[in-house]
Motif scaffolding. Structure first.
Motif, short mmCIF file in Angstrom:
data_model
loop_
_atom_site.label_atom_id
_atom_site.label_comp_id
_atom_site.label_asym_id
_atom_site.label_seq_id
_atom_site.Cartn_x
_atom_site.Cartn_y
_atom_site.Cartn_z
N LEU A 44 107.88 24.86 84.16
CA LEU A 44 107.83 23.28 84.95
C LEU A 44 108.28 22.37 84.32
O LEU A 44 108.36 21.19 84.89
CB LEU A 44 106.29 23.12 85.37
CG LEU A 44 105.60 24.30 86.22
CD1 LEU A 44 104.17 23.97 86.36
CD2 LEU A 44 106.37 24.57 87.44
N GLU A 50 104.83 18.26 97.03
CA GLU A 50 105.66 19.40 97.96
C GLU A 50 106.00 20.64 97.20
O GLU A 50 106.24 21.65 97.72
CB GLU A 50 106.64 18.77 98.69
CG GLU A 50 106.21 17.67 99.58
CD GLU A 50 107.66 16.97 100.31
OE1 GLU A 50 108.67 17.21 99.67
OE2 GLU A 50 107.41 15.84 100.87
N LYS A 51 105.86 20.79 95.93
CA LYS A 51 106.50 21.49 94.94
C LYS A 51 105.12 22.25 94.09
O LYS A 51 105.38 22.68 93.35
CB LYS A 51 107.34 20.88 93.91
CG LYS A 51 108.85 20.61 94.44
CD LYS A 51 109.81 20.10 93.61
CE LYS A 51 110.91 19.61 94.16
NZ LYS A 51 111.63 18.84 93.28
N GLU A 52 103.79 21.96 94.86
CA GLU A 52 102.59 22.44 94.38
C GLU A 52 102.75 24.01 94.04
O GLU A 52 102.02 24.60 93.13
CB GLU A 52 101.47 22.05 95.18
CG GLU A 52 101.06 20.78 94.88
CD GLU A 52 99.83 20.55 95.66
OE1 GLU A 52 99.12 19.48 95.62
OE2 GLU A 52 99.62 21.58 96.67
N GLU A 53 103.58 24.72 95.06
CA GLU A 53 103.64 26.14 94.89
C GLU A 53 104.19 26.72 93.40
O GLU A 53 103.72 27.83 92.71
CB GLU A 53 104.50 26.76 95.98
CG GLU A 53 104.05 28.44 96.24
CD GLU A 53 102.75 28.51 96.56
OE1 GLU A 53 102.58 29.73 96.28
OE2 GLU A 53 102.23 28.10 97.36
N LYS A 54 104.85 25.95 92.83
CA LYS A 54 105.55 26.14 91.57
C LYS A 54 104.16 26.21 90.40
O LYS A 54 104.41 27.05 89.76
CB LYS A 54 106.56 25.38 91.14
CG LYS A 54 107.95 25.39 91.84
CD LYS A 54 109.01 24.63 91.41
CE LYS A 54 109.84 25.31 90.16
NZ LYS A 54 111.11 24.53 89.87
N LYS A 81 104.55 10.67 93.02
CA LYS A 81 103.89 12.30 92.41
C LYS A 81 102.47 11.86 92.45
O LYS A 81 101.79 10.88 91.88
CB LYS A 81 104.57 12.41 91.35
CG LYS A 81 106.16 12.65 91.44
CD LYS A 81 106.69 13.21 90.23
CE LYS A 81 108.04 13.51 90.56
NZ LYS A 81 108.80 14.27 89.34
N TRP A 125 103.22 15.35 89.38
CA TRP A 125 103.78 16.49 90.10
C TRP A 125 104.11 16.16 91.62
O TRP A 125 103.10 15.59 92.23
CB TRP A 125 103.13 17.81 89.99
CG TRP A 125 104.16 18.97 90.47
CD1 TRP A 125 104.05 19.69 91.40
CD2 TRP A 125 105.17 19.41 89.65
NE1 TRP A 125 104.93 20.59 91.33
CE2 TRP A 125 105.57 20.54 90.30
CE3 TRP A 125 105.91 19.14 88.38
CZ2 TRP A 125 106.94 21.32 89.72
CZ3 TRP A 125 106.82 20.05 87.68
CH2 TRP A 125 107.49 21.18 88.86
N ASP A 126 105.20 16.46 92.33
CA ASP A 126 105.63 16.44 93.51
C ASP A 126 104.74 17.34 94.14
O ASP A 126 104.96 18.51 93.97
CB ASP A 126 107.08 16.80 93.54
CG ASP A 126 107.58 16.43 95.07
OD1 ASP A 126 106.78 16.25 95.92
OD2 ASP A 126 109.03 16.25 95.23
#
Length: 184
Positions: free
Chosen positions: A115, A56-60, A5, A53-54
């Motif tokens: 989150l 690939e999930k930054e959009e969250k 991450k 944080w992952d």
């Protein structure tokens, strides 16, 4: 193999010329007192401590920060003189500002709810907004010399906090990754 991450944190980054003035103080601390760690990030006021944080999930994260800032008004911040967390940290101090306190509190809640990220307040000191000039690598003897220089030095500046920044670690230091505007 899964990528580890990424490291992120959330802050207010001041505009020019304040940005450069604070950067000069940080460079002075590095040169004069061998405290270089503060040079790894741009001048800033931390709103949320670093978290992983992952990628690939930054959009969250983006959505959470857009929701937080979307209807929030920009506000004035005033920097005044210097402070210290003895015997390691020297910083530019700022006036307590209810709008900043509210932003911090709302961000903390939103990060938990949306989150599941918790902002461990540094050593349980609570929210103490400032702009760090020197910290963890400032040796105690150098701290006392530096504090003699800065404790009575005057510095005053004001700016409008009109955005918050998501910073991302690039492996060596922190970069402003994305900014989220507040209403003018």
């Amino acid at each position: 193999m899964k990528e580890p991450k990424q490291l992120y944190f959330i802050a207010i980054v001041p505009p020019e010329p304040i940005y450069s003035q604070i950067a000069e103080f940080k460079a002075h601390m590095a040169k004069q007192y061998n405290s270089k760690a503060a040079l790894n990030s741009p001048p800033h006021i931390t709103l949320h401590m670093p978290f992983r944080w992952d990628e690939e999930k930054e959009e969250k994260i983006f959505c959470t920060l857009e929701n937080l800032t979307g209807n929030r008004q920009a506000f004035a911040l005033s920097l005044e003189n210097f402070g210290a967390f003895k015997p390691r940290v020297i910083y530019v101090d700022l006036h307590r500002q209810p709008a900043l306190e509210d932003l911090h509190d709302d961000l903390k809640k939103e990060m938990k709810i949306s989150l599941n990220i918790f902002n461990a307040d540094y050593k349980d000191r609570g929210f103490n907004p400032h702009m760090t000039l020197a910290f963890r690598d400032l040796k105690k003897p150098a701290f006392f010399d530096a504090w003699k220089e800065f404790e009575s030095k005057e510095f005053n500046a004001s700016f409008t906090a009109d955005k918050i920044a998501l910073l991302k670690h690039n492996g060596k230091n922190w970069d402003v990754y994305r900014e989220f505007p507040l209403k003018k």
